[in-house]
Design a protein around this motif. Structure first.
Motif, PDB file in Angstrom:
ATOM      1  N   GLN A  51       0.818  -1.205   0.000  1.00 51.68           N
ATOM      2  CA  GLN A  51       0.000   0.000   0.000  1.00 51.68           C
ATOM      3  C   GLN A  51       0.856   1.261   0.000  1.00 51.68           C
ATOM      4  OE1 GLN A  51      -2.442  -0.709   3.478  1.00 51.68           O
ATOM      5  NE2 GLN A  51      -4.067  -1.671   2.288  1.00 51.68           N
ATOM      6  N   ALA A  52       2.020   1.182   0.628  1.00 49.65           N
ATOM      7  CA  ALA A  52       2.917   2.340   0.654  1.00 49.65           C
ATOM      8  C   ALA A  52       3.565   2.578  -0.702  1.00 49.65           C
ATOM      9  CB  ALA A  52       4.000   2.134   1.709  1.00 49.65           C
ATOM     10  N   SER A  53       3.610   1.547  -1.539  1.00 46.67           N
ATOM     11  CA  SER A  53       4.318   1.661  -2.809  1.00 46.67           C
ATOM     12  C   SER A  53       3.685   2.687  -3.741  1.00 46.67           C
ATOM     13  CB  SER A  53       4.365   0.290  -3.501  1.00 46.67           C
ATOM     14  OG  SER A  53       5.071  -0.644  -2.717  1.00 46.67           O
ATOM     15  N   VAL A  54       2.362   2.686  -3.850  1.00 45.70           N
ATOM     16  CA  VAL A  54       1.683   3.582  -4.787  1.00 45.70           C
ATOM     17  C   VAL A  54       1.887   5.036  -4.387  1.00 45.70           C
ATOM     18  CG1 VAL A  54      -0.524   4.206  -5.828  1.00 45.70           C
ATOM     19  CG2 VAL A  54      -0.025   1.807  -5.329  1.00 45.70           C
ATOM     20  N   ILE A  55       1.504   5.389  -3.160  1.00 43.16           N
ATOM     21  CA  ILE A  55       1.659   6.766  -2.714  1.00 43.16           C
ATOM     22  C   ILE A  55       3.143   7.115  -2.565  1.00 43.16           C
ATOM     23  CG2 ILE A  55       1.468   6.086  -0.292  1.00 43.16           C
ATOM     24  CD1 ILE A  55       0.339   9.414  -1.919  1.00 43.16           C
ATOM     25  N   GLY A  56       3.979   6.104  -2.316  1.00 40.82           N
ATOM     26  CA  GLY A  56       5.412   6.348  -2.175  1.00 40.82           C
ATOM     27  C   GLY A  56       6.046   6.836  -3.469  1.00 40.82           C
ATOM     28  N   VAL A  57       5.679   6.224  -4.592  1.00 42.25           N
ATOM     29  CA  VAL A  57       6.208   6.649  -5.888  1.00 42.25           C
ATOM     30  C   VAL A  57       5.770   8.082  -6.187  1.00 42.25           C
ATOM     31  CG1 VAL A  57       6.108   6.246  -8.379  1.00 42.25           C
ATOM     32  CG2 VAL A  57       6.368   4.308  -6.817  1.00 42.25           C
ATOM     33  N   VAL A  58       4.511   8.396  -5.883  1.00 43.80           N
ATOM     34  CA  VAL A  58       4.016   9.762  -6.075  1.00 43.80           C
ATOM     35  C   VAL A  58       4.796  10.741  -5.205  1.00 43.80           C
ATOM     36  CG1 VAL A  58       2.021  11.292  -5.789  1.00 43.80           C
ATOM     37  CG2 VAL A  58       1.701   8.995  -6.709  1.00 43.80           C
ATOM     38  N   THR A  59       5.102  10.328  -3.977  1.00 41.06           N
ATOM     39  CA  THR A  59       5.801  11.209  -3.035  1.00 41.06           C
ATOM     40  C   THR A  59       7.226  11.506  -3.485  1.00 41.06           C
ATOM     41  OG1 THR A  59       4.470  10.329  -1.213  1.00 41.06           O
ATOM     42  CG2 THR A  59       6.490  11.486  -0.628  1.00 41.06           C
ATOM     43  N   VAL A  60       7.867  10.558  -4.144  1.00 42.06           N
ATOM     44  CA  VAL A  60       9.216  10.808  -4.661  1.00 42.06           C
ATOM     45  C   VAL A  60       9.188  11.969  -5.650  1.00 42.06           C
ATOM     46  CG1 VAL A  60      11.087   9.877  -6.076  1.00 42.06           C
ATOM     47  CG2 VAL A  60      10.068   8.468  -4.281  1.00 42.06           C
ATOM     48  N   GLY A  61       8.225  11.944  -6.578  1.00 40.85           N
ATOM     49  CA  GLY A  61       8.092  13.050  -7.521  1.00 40.85           C
ATOM     50  C   GLY A  61       7.738  14.350  -6.833  1.00 40.85           C
ATOM     51  N   MET A  62       6.849  14.278  -5.834  1.00 39.93           N
ATOM     52  CA  MET A  62       6.439  15.471  -5.091  1.00 39.93           C
ATOM     53  C   MET A  62       7.629  16.081  -4.345  1.00 39.93           C
ATOM     54  SD  MET A  62       3.875  17.487  -4.302  1.00 39.93           S
ATOM     55  CE  MET A  62       2.294  16.613  -4.429  1.00 39.93           C
ATOM     56  N   THR A  63       8.516  15.248  -3.836  1.00 38.30           N
ATOM     57  CA  THR A  63       9.677  15.745  -3.105  1.00 38.30           C
ATOM     58  C   THR A  63      10.548  16.623  -3.992  1.00 38.30           C
ATOM     59  OG1 THR A  63       9.686  13.790  -1.680  1.00 38.30           O
ATOM     60  CG2 THR A  63      11.719  15.061  -1.798  1.00 38.30           C
TER      61      THR A  63
END
Length: 355
Positions: free
Chosen positions: A83-95
Protein backbone atom coordinates in the motif's frame (compact mmCIF):
# COMPACT_ATOMS: atom_id res chain seq x y z
CA UNK A 1 20.04 34.98 2.45
CA UNK A 2 18.70 31.49 3.03
CA UNK A 3 21.20 28.66 2.75
CA UNK A 4 19.65 25.71 0.85
CA UNK A 5 20.23 22.29 2.24
CA UNK A 6 19.38 18.80 1.08
CA UNK A 7 20.58 15.25 1.45
CA UNK A 8 23.01 16.13 -1.30
CA UNK A 9 24.89 18.38 1.07
CA UNK A 10 26.18 15.33 2.89
CA UNK A 11 28.28 14.60 -0.20
CA UNK A 12 31.02 17.19 0.44
CA UNK A 13 32.37 19.23 -2.49
CA UNK A 14 29.61 18.23 -4.90
CA UNK A 15 27.00 19.34 -2.43
CA UNK A 16 28.77 22.61 -1.81
CA UNK A 17 28.67 23.33 -5.53
CA UNK A 18 24.89 23.14 -5.42
CA UNK A 19 24.78 25.91 -2.86
CA UNK A 20 27.13 28.31 -4.62
CA UNK A 21 24.44 30.28 -6.51
CA UNK A 22 22.77 31.08 -3.19
CA UNK A 23 25.60 32.69 -1.28
CA UNK A 24 26.61 36.32 -1.29
CA UNK A 25 30.36 36.87 -0.68
CA UNK A 26 30.50 33.51 1.09
CA UNK A 27 28.41 34.74 4.03
CA UNK A 28 26.14 31.73 4.17
CA UNK A 29 29.04 29.33 3.76
CA UNK A 30 30.90 30.89 6.69
CA UNK A 31 27.77 30.73 8.79
CA UNK A 32 27.45 27.03 8.09
CA UNK A 33 31.11 26.38 8.78
CA UNK A 34 30.78 28.14 12.12
CA UNK A 35 28.22 25.57 13.17
CA UNK A 36 30.27 22.56 12.27
CA UNK A 37 30.25 22.65 8.46
CA UNK A 38 28.68 20.22 6.08
CA UNK A 39 29.42 17.26 8.31
CA UNK A 40 27.44 18.81 11.15
CA UNK A 41 24.56 19.55 8.79
CA UNK A 42 24.59 15.96 7.58
CA UNK A 43 24.39 14.76 11.17
CA UNK A 44 21.30 16.90 11.80
CA UNK A 45 19.67 15.49 8.65
CA UNK A 46 20.50 11.97 9.83
CA UNK A 47 18.89 12.76 13.17
CA UNK A 48 15.68 13.73 11.36
CA UNK A 49 15.60 10.34 9.67
CA UNK A 50 16.48 8.56 12.90
CA UNK A 51 13.57 10.30 14.63
CA UNK A 52 11.22 9.01 11.93
CA UNK A 53 12.62 5.53 12.37
CA UNK A 54 11.89 5.94 16.06
CA UNK A 55 8.28 6.85 15.25
CA UNK A 56 8.00 3.77 13.02
CA UNK A 57 9.38 1.61 15.80
CA UNK A 58 6.90 3.09 18.27
CA UNK A 59 4.04 2.41 15.86
CA UNK A 60 5.25 -1.17 15.43
CA UNK A 61 5.21 -1.59 19.20
CA UNK A 62 1.66 -0.19 19.36
CA UNK A 63 0.52 -2.50 16.57
CA UNK A 64 2.26 -5.45 18.17
CA UNK A 65 0.58 -4.79 21.52
CA UNK A 66 -2.92 -4.07 20.25
CA UNK A 67 -3.08 -6.75 17.54
CA UNK A 68 -0.02 -8.98 17.91
CA UNK A 69 -1.32 -11.89 15.84
CA UNK A 70 -2.47 -9.70 12.97
CA UNK A 71 -0.06 -6.76 12.82
CA UNK A 72 3.14 -8.81 13.01
CA UNK A 73 1.89 -11.36 10.50
CA UNK A 74 4.02 -11.55 7.35
CA UNK A 75 0.99 -11.02 5.12
CA UNK A 76 0.11 -7.80 6.95
CA UNK A 77 3.65 -6.44 6.73
CA UNK A 78 3.65 -7.20 3.01
CA UNK A 79 0.31 -5.39 2.75
CA UNK A 80 1.72 -2.28 4.45
CA UNK A 81 4.65 -2.14 2.05
CA UNK A 82 2.42 -2.76 -0.96
CA UNK A 83 0.00 0.00 0.00
CA UNK A 84 2.92 2.34 0.65
CA UNK A 85 4.32 1.66 -2.81
CA UNK A 86 1.68 3.58 -4.79
CA UNK A 87 1.66 6.77 -2.71
CA UNK A 88 5.41 6.35 -2.17
CA UNK A 89 6.21 6.65 -5.89
CA UNK A 90 4.02 9.76 -6.07
CA UNK A 91 5.80 11.21 -3.04
CA UNK A 92 9.22 10.81 -4.66
CA UNK A 93 8.09 13.05 -7.52
CA UNK A 94 6.44 15.47 -5.09
CA UNK A 95 9.68 15.75 -3.11
CA UNK A 96 11.52 17.03 -6.17
CA UNK A 97 8.82 19.60 -6.89
CA UNK A 98 8.67 20.89 -3.31
CA UNK A 99 12.47 21.00 -3.08
CA UNK A 100 12.44 23.37 -6.06
CA UNK A 101 10.00 25.67 -4.27
CA UNK A 102 6.93 24.45 -6.18
CA UNK A 103 3.85 22.42 -5.36
CA UNK A 104 1.71 19.93 -7.26
CA UNK A 105 -1.91 19.59 -6.17
CA UNK A 106 -2.84 17.51 -9.21
CA UNK A 107 -0.94 14.28 -8.53
CA UNK A 108 -4.01 12.36 -7.31
CA UNK A 109 -6.11 13.48 -10.27
CA UNK A 110 -3.32 12.68 -12.74
CA UNK A 111 -3.06 9.21 -11.22
CA UNK A 112 -6.82 8.74 -11.61
CA UNK A 113 -6.80 9.91 -15.23
CA UNK A 114 -3.81 7.70 -16.05
CA UNK A 115 -5.44 4.66 -14.47
CA UNK A 116 -8.76 5.00 -16.30
CA UNK A 117 -7.19 5.89 -19.64
CA UNK A 118 -4.92 2.85 -19.37
CA UNK A 119 -7.81 0.49 -18.56
CA UNK A 120 -10.21 1.38 -21.37
CA UNK A 121 -11.17 -1.55 -23.59
CA UNK A 122 -9.29 -0.01 -26.51
CA UNK A 123 -6.09 0.23 -24.48
CA UNK A 124 -6.37 -3.26 -23.01
CA UNK A 125 -6.38 -4.71 -26.52
CA UNK A 126 -2.64 -3.91 -26.62
CA UNK A 127 -2.03 -5.99 -23.49
CA UNK A 128 0.52 -5.38 -20.76
CA UNK A 129 2.69 -3.00 -22.78
CA UNK A 130 -0.32 -0.96 -23.87
CA UNK A 131 -1.54 -0.42 -20.31
CA UNK A 132 1.91 0.49 -18.98
CA UNK A 133 2.74 2.78 -21.91
CA UNK A 134 -0.60 4.59 -21.72
CA UNK A 135 -0.39 5.15 -17.96
CA UNK A 136 3.10 6.60 -18.20
CA UNK A 137 2.30 8.66 -21.31
CA UNK A 138 -0.79 10.25 -19.75
CA UNK A 139 1.19 11.08 -16.61
CA UNK A 140 3.94 12.69 -18.66
CA UNK A 141 1.39 14.61 -20.74
CA UNK A 142 -0.26 16.10 -17.67
CA UNK A 143 3.13 16.91 -16.17
CA UNK A 144 4.11 18.64 -19.42
CA UNK A 145 1.00 20.84 -19.30
CA UNK A 146 1.69 21.74 -15.67
CA UNK A 147 5.32 22.51 -16.45
CA UNK A 148 4.55 24.69 -19.46
CA UNK A 149 1.90 26.69 -17.60
CA UNK A 150 4.18 27.27 -14.61
CA UNK A 151 7.62 27.61 -16.20
CA UNK A 152 6.74 29.41 -19.43
CA UNK A 153 3.20 30.64 -18.79
CA UNK A 154 4.11 32.38 -15.55
CA UNK A 155 1.26 30.80 -13.60
CA UNK A 156 1.55 30.24 -9.87
CA UNK A 157 2.08 26.48 -9.22
CA UNK A 158 -0.86 26.40 -6.80
CA UNK A 159 -3.28 27.74 -9.43
CA UNK A 160 -1.91 25.77 -12.39
CA UNK A 161 -1.96 22.42 -10.60
CA UNK A 162 -5.34 23.17 -9.04
CA UNK A 163 -6.71 23.68 -12.54
CA UNK A 164 -5.12 20.40 -13.63
CA UNK A 165 -6.69 18.69 -10.61
CA UNK A 166 -10.17 19.78 -11.66
CA UNK A 167 -9.62 19.07 -15.36
CA UNK A 168 -8.06 15.63 -14.88
CA UNK A 169 -10.78 14.54 -12.45
CA UNK A 170 -13.46 15.72 -14.84
CA UNK A 171 -11.89 13.93 -17.81
CA UNK A 172 -11.47 10.73 -15.79
CA UNK A 173 -15.16 10.86 -14.87
CA UNK A 174 -16.11 11.44 -18.49
CA UNK A 175 -14.05 8.49 -19.70
CA UNK A 176 -15.49 6.06 -17.16
CA UNK A 177 -19.00 7.54 -16.95
CA UNK A 178 -18.71 6.82 -13.24
CA UNK A 179 -18.17 3.08 -13.80
CA UNK A 180 -15.32 0.85 -12.68
CA UNK A 181 -13.20 -0.43 -15.57
CA UNK A 182 -12.14 -4.02 -14.89
CA UNK A 183 -8.73 -5.18 -16.09
CA UNK A 184 -8.85 -8.36 -18.16
CA UNK A 185 -5.17 -8.61 -19.14
CA UNK A 186 -3.97 -11.59 -17.13
CA UNK A 187 -0.28 -10.69 -17.27
CA UNK A 188 -1.08 -7.47 -15.41
CA UNK A 189 -3.25 -9.18 -12.82
CA UNK A 190 -0.62 -11.86 -12.22
CA UNK A 191 1.75 -9.25 -10.76
CA UNK A 192 -0.62 -8.77 -7.86
CA UNK A 193 -0.81 -12.40 -6.76
CA UNK A 194 1.46 -14.11 -4.24
CA UNK A 195 3.02 -16.41 -6.85
CA UNK A 196 4.70 -13.38 -8.42
CA UNK A 197 6.51 -12.39 -5.21
CA UNK A 198 10.30 -12.44 -5.42
CA UNK A 199 11.87 -13.77 -2.21
CA UNK A 200 8.64 -12.89 -0.44
CA UNK A 201 8.67 -9.31 -1.75
CA UNK A 202 5.74 -8.08 -3.88
CA UNK A 203 6.73 -6.70 -7.32
CA UNK A 204 5.10 -3.36 -6.43
CA UNK A 205 7.47 -2.97 -3.49
CA UNK A 206 10.45 -3.70 -5.74
CA UNK A 207 9.32 -0.99 -8.15
CA UNK A 208 8.90 1.43 -5.25
CA UNK A 209 12.39 0.57 -4.00
CA UNK A 210 13.86 1.11 -7.48
CA UNK A 211 12.14 4.50 -7.85
CA UNK A 212 13.37 5.51 -4.38
CA UNK A 213 16.99 4.57 -5.13
CA UNK A 214 16.93 6.32 -8.50
CA UNK A 215 15.30 9.38 -6.95
CA UNK A 216 17.93 9.53 -4.20
CA UNK A 217 20.77 9.23 -6.70
CA UNK A 218 19.31 11.91 -8.98
CA UNK A 219 18.72 14.37 -6.13
CA UNK A 220 22.03 13.82 -4.35
CA UNK A 221 24.51 12.73 -6.97
CA UNK A 222 23.64 14.55 -10.20
CA UNK A 223 23.74 18.05 -11.63
CA UNK A 224 19.95 17.87 -12.03
CA UNK A 225 19.55 17.36 -8.29
CA UNK A 226 21.92 20.18 -7.40
CA UNK A 227 20.07 22.51 -9.74
CA UNK A 228 16.76 21.50 -8.17
CA UNK A 229 18.06 22.46 -4.73
CA UNK A 230 19.50 25.69 -6.11
CA UNK A 231 16.23 26.74 -7.75
CA UNK A 232 14.36 26.14 -4.52
CA UNK A 233 16.91 28.06 -2.47
CA UNK A 234 17.08 31.17 -4.64
CA UNK A 235 15.70 31.06 -8.17
CA UNK A 236 17.00 34.50 -9.16
CA UNK A 237 20.54 33.82 -8.00
CA UNK A 238 20.41 30.49 -9.80
CA UNK A 239 19.34 32.22 -13.01
CA UNK A 240 22.18 34.71 -12.71
CA UNK A 241 24.55 31.77 -12.25
CA UNK A 242 23.63 30.65 -15.77
CA UNK A 243 21.08 27.93 -15.02
CA UNK A 244 17.88 27.86 -17.09
CA UNK A 245 15.37 27.98 -14.22
CA UNK A 246 12.31 27.68 -16.46
CA UNK A 247 13.57 24.56 -18.18
CA UNK A 248 14.49 23.03 -14.82
CA UNK A 249 10.97 23.62 -13.53
CA UNK A 250 9.51 22.09 -16.67
CA UNK A 251 11.61 18.97 -16.15
CA UNK A 252 10.53 18.74 -12.51
CA UNK A 253 6.82 18.70 -13.34
CA UNK A 254 7.51 16.17 -16.07
CA UNK A 255 9.20 14.05 -13.42
CA UNK A 256 6.19 14.41 -11.13
CA UNK A 257 3.88 13.37 -13.96
CA UNK A 258 6.09 10.37 -14.73
CA UNK A 259 5.89 9.24 -11.11
CA UNK A 260 2.09 9.58 -11.24
CA UNK A 261 1.97 7.41 -14.36
CA UNK A 262 4.11 4.71 -12.73
CA UNK A 263 1.98 4.88 -9.57
CA UNK A 264 -1.18 4.56 -11.68
CA UNK A 265 0.13 1.33 -13.19
CA UNK A 266 0.95 -0.01 -9.72
CA UNK A 267 -2.55 0.86 -8.55
CA UNK A 268 -4.03 -0.92 -11.56
CA UNK A 269 -2.11 -4.04 -10.55
CA UNK A 270 -3.17 -3.68 -6.91
CA UNK A 271 -6.88 -3.01 -7.58
CA UNK A 272 -7.31 -4.86 -10.86
CA UNK A 273 -9.32 -1.96 -12.20
CA UNK A 274 -9.35 1.72 -13.08
CA UNK A 275 -11.66 4.23 -11.40
CA UNK A 276 -12.13 7.97 -11.59
CA UNK A 277 -11.95 8.09 -7.77
CA UNK A 278 -8.43 6.62 -7.68
CA UNK A 279 -5.81 8.74 -5.97
CA UNK A 280 -8.32 10.70 -3.91
CA UNK A 281 -6.41 13.06 -1.55
CA UNK A 282 -3.09 11.57 -2.63
CA UNK A 283 -1.78 15.08 -3.12
CA UNK A 284 -2.29 15.81 0.57
CA UNK A 285 -0.72 12.53 1.66
CA UNK A 286 2.31 13.06 -0.59
CA UNK A 287 2.84 16.63 0.60
CA UNK A 288 2.41 15.57 4.23
CA UNK A 289 4.89 12.68 3.88
CA UNK A 290 7.47 14.98 2.29
CA UNK A 291 7.02 17.60 5.02
CA UNK A 292 7.37 15.26 7.98
CA UNK A 293 10.34 13.73 6.20
CA UNK A 294 12.19 17.03 6.35
CA UNK A 295 11.58 18.61 2.94
CA UNK A 296 11.06 22.35 3.28
CA UNK A 297 7.79 23.70 1.88
CA UNK A 298 9.60 26.91 0.97
CA UNK A 299 12.11 24.94 -1.10
CA UNK A 300 15.87 24.59 -0.97
CA UNK A 301 16.01 21.35 0.98
CA UNK A 302 14.72 17.91 0.10
CA UNK A 303 15.20 14.39 1.37
CA UNK A 304 14.06 11.28 -0.46
CA UNK A 305 14.82 9.01 2.47
CA UNK A 306 12.81 11.20 4.84
CA UNK A 307 9.87 11.31 2.43
CA UNK A 308 9.82 7.52 2.12
CA UNK A 309 9.92 7.18 5.91
CA UNK A 310 7.03 9.66 6.09
CA UNK A 311 5.03 7.48 3.70
CA UNK A 312 5.71 4.40 5.83
CA UNK A 313 4.65 6.26 8.98
CA UNK A 314 1.29 7.25 7.49
CA UNK A 315 0.68 3.84 5.94
CA UNK A 316 1.45 2.09 9.23
CA UNK A 317 -0.92 4.42 11.09
CA UNK A 318 -3.66 3.60 8.58
CA UNK A 319 -3.02 -0.12 8.99
CA UNK A 320 -3.11 0.00 12.80
CA UNK A 321 -6.36 1.97 12.76
CA UNK A 322 -7.91 -0.53 10.35
CA UNK A 323 -6.86 -3.53 12.43
CA UNK A 324 -8.34 -1.96 15.56
CA UNK A 325 -11.58 -0.99 13.77
CA UNK A 326 -11.09 2.69 14.62
CA UNK A 327 -13.01 5.30 12.67
CA UNK A 328 -11.31 7.04 9.77
CA UNK A 329 -12.06 10.49 11.18
CA UNK A 330 -9.83 9.76 14.18
CA UNK A 331 -7.15 8.61 11.77
CA UNK A 332 -7.33 11.90 9.85
CA UNK A 333 -7.07 13.86 13.10
CA UNK A 334 -3.94 11.89 14.00
CA UNK A 335 -2.41 12.63 10.60
CA UNK A 336 -3.24 16.31 10.95
CA UNK A 337 -1.58 16.46 14.35
CA UNK A 338 1.57 14.84 12.95
CA UNK A 339 1.71 17.35 10.09
CA UNK A 340 1.31 20.32 12.43
CA UNK A 341 4.01 18.98 14.73
CA UNK A 342 6.39 18.47 11.79
CA UNK A 343 5.86 22.03 10.50
CA UNK A 344 6.38 23.49 13.98
CA UNK A 345 9.64 21.56 14.28
CA UNK A 346 10.74 22.91 10.88
CA UNK A 347 9.99 26.48 11.92
CA UNK A 348 11.85 26.13 15.21
CA UNK A 349 14.80 24.58 13.41
CA UNK A 350 14.83 27.47 10.93
CA UNK A 351 14.82 30.03 13.76
CA UNK A 352 17.81 28.29 15.33
CA UNK A 353 19.65 28.56 12.02
CA UNK A 354 19.74 24.81 11.42
CA UNK A 355 17.49 24.67 8.35
Amino acid sequence: MKQPASEAQQGGPDAAAAAEPHTQSGTADKSTEGKGGWRSLGLRLDLRNLSLLGVLLALAVVGGITKPDQFLDTNNLQLILTQASVIGVVTVGMTFVITSGGIDLSVGAILALSSVWATTLATQEFGFAGILFTAVLVGLGCGLVNGLLIAYGGMVPFIATLAMLASARGLALQITDGQTQIVTVQSVLDLGVRDSYILGIPPLVLVFAAVTVIGWLVLNRTTFGRRTVAVGGNAEATRLAGIDVRRQRLYLYLLSGLCCGIAAFLLIILAGSGQNTNGNLYELDAIAAAIIGGTLLSGGRGTIVGSVLGVLVFTTITNIFALNNLQSDVQQIAKGAIIVAAVLVQRRTARNGEA
